[in-house]
Design an enzyme around this catalytic site. Structure first.
Site, short mmCIF file in Angstrom:
data_model
loop_
_atom_site.label_atom_id
_atom_site.label_comp_id
_atom_site.label_asym_id
_atom_site.label_seq_id
_atom_site.Cartn_x
_atom_site.Cartn_y
_atom_site.Cartn_z
N GLY A 44 0.84 -1.20 0.00
CA GLY A 44 0.00 0.00 0.00
C GLY A 44 0.87 1.25 0.00
O GLY A 44 0.69 2.17 -0.81
N HIS A 45 1.88 1.28 0.89
CA HIS A 45 2.81 2.41 0.91
C HIS A 45 3.55 2.52 -0.43
O HIS A 45 3.75 3.61 -0.96
CB HIS A 45 3.88 2.23 1.99
CG HIS A 45 3.37 2.25 3.39
ND1 HIS A 45 3.46 1.18 4.23
CD2 HIS A 45 2.77 3.24 4.11
CE1 HIS A 45 2.95 1.49 5.41
NE2 HIS A 45 2.51 2.73 5.37
N GLN A 81 -8.49 10.77 7.95
CA GLN A 81 -7.18 11.42 8.07
C GLN A 81 -6.89 12.27 6.83
O GLN A 81 -6.42 13.40 6.92
CB GLN A 81 -6.09 10.37 8.27
CG GLN A 81 -4.69 10.91 8.15
CD GLN A 81 -3.63 9.88 8.50
OE1 GLN A 81 -3.33 9.71 9.67
NE2 GLN A 81 -3.06 9.20 7.53
O1 PAF Z 1 -1.14 7.30 8.32
C1 PAF Z 1 -0.09 7.26 8.99
O2 PAF Z 1 0.74 6.36 8.84
C2 PAF Z 1 0.17 8.33 10.03
O3 PAF Z 1 -1.02 8.75 10.62
C3 PAF Z 1 0.96 9.53 9.48
C4 PAF Z 1 0.18 10.27 8.40
C5 PAF Z 1 2.28 9.06 8.92
C6 PAF Z 1 1.24 10.53 10.60
O4 PAF Z 1 1.98 9.94 11.63
#
Ligand code: PAF
Length: 282
Positions: free
Chosen positions: A36-37, A155
């Site tokens: 995903g990343h 988020q």
């Molecule tokens: O989604 C995440 O992994 C975290 O919430 C983030 C955006 C890196 C902030 O720590």
């Protein structure tokens, strides 16, 4: 690939590169990188000259100390994985001290009410922690574009609001949820699922798909009740919430309107591991 652990050094490097016309895409992460990343990193590399990946388990966004302590930390593997993709990646893996300078506390943010819905109700202070770290990271990295997965849809909405309210010149881009072949949304937490729970977890996405189907003909309340019943029958997953919300306010829908866009959101526990997922409904 250069790995920075110090904010002054990465800031200095980026400002020199920017002076040469280099553009930066940014993928903030808490490490334990997965496909995903990687999909976010690939998109950042397509749309910018260089991708900065931050790897930082941010203590101020955890409301549960146990979850913070157990959060996987795999920096060496993360770097190796990124090296397989491209040389045009910078990693920023700061210490807590580098970010918080002896004051590991979240600031207070208003996101026009988005912070009080869903995750905000169940994870007290979570979005103050997210706002604090993302704002600091944006100030350090100064990216043209930043990439966030839609798995954490709330988020993503909050980070867009953060940039807008604080006048931070970055395009915040949402990227589609990346799923394992079972349908389970990729998450760093999946690695901690015991086999029975891993086998049960795709039920979350299957139920979301069925909910989407039912939403065509049934009210939001009927769909919600149906989903709650399905989870009640599942011995491995404990539903924390299922909510159908308007994507602009993230408020629970009472009566459907054709002019609005909705999404269904789930948070559920598989043993002690909290999983979230969501789906576009219309
Ligand atoms: O989604 C995440 O992994 C975290 O919430 C983030 C955006 C890196 C902030 O720590």
């Amino acid at each position: 690939m250069i790995v920075f652990t110090n904010k002054s050094e990465i800031k200095d490097h980026i400002s020199k590169e920017k002076a040469k016309g280099i553009t930066f895409g940014f993928v903030p992460t808490m490490g334990a990188l997965h496909n995903g990343h990687m999909s976010l990193v690939k998109r950042a590399l397509q749309e910018n000259n260089v991708c900065v990946v931050s790897v930082f388990v941010n203590p101020t966004q955890f409301d549960n100390l146990d979850d913070l302590e157990k959060y996987p930390r795999t920096l060496e593997e993360d770097i190796k994985l990124l090296e397989t993709i491209s040389k045009d990646i910078l990693v920023y893996a700061p210490t807590v001290e580098d970010i918080y300078e002896g004051n590991t506390k979240a600031g207070h943010f208003s996101f026009d009410g988005l912070e009080f819905e869903m995750e905000g109700k169940f994870r007290k202070g979570h979005f103050d922690g997210v706002g604090t770290i993302v704002k600091r990271l944006f100030e350090i990295v100064t990216p043209e574009n930043a990439y966030f997965g839609e798995k954490d849809f709330q988020q993503l909405a909050i980070v867009k609001k953060l940039a807008q309210k604080h006048g931070i010149p970055v395009n915040v881009k949402g990227c589609e949820i990346y799923r394992e072949s079972s349908g389970l949304a990729y998450s760093s937490r999946n690695a901690r699922l015991k086999p029975d729970y891993k086998a049960a977890a795709p039920f979350i996405f299957q139920t979301l798909l069925a909910a989407k189907d039912k939403f065509g003909t049934k009210s939001a309340n009927e769909v919600t009740k149906w989903v709650e019943k399905q989870f009640a029958k599942n011995e491995f997953l404990e539903l924390e919430y299922f909510i159908i919300a308007d994507i602009t306010t993230l408020k629970t829908v009472k009566r459907k309107s054709k002019s609005k866009t909705y999404r269904a959101f789930v948070a559920a526990y598989a043993d002690d591991i909290r999983l979230i997922d969501n789906i576009a409904l219309n």
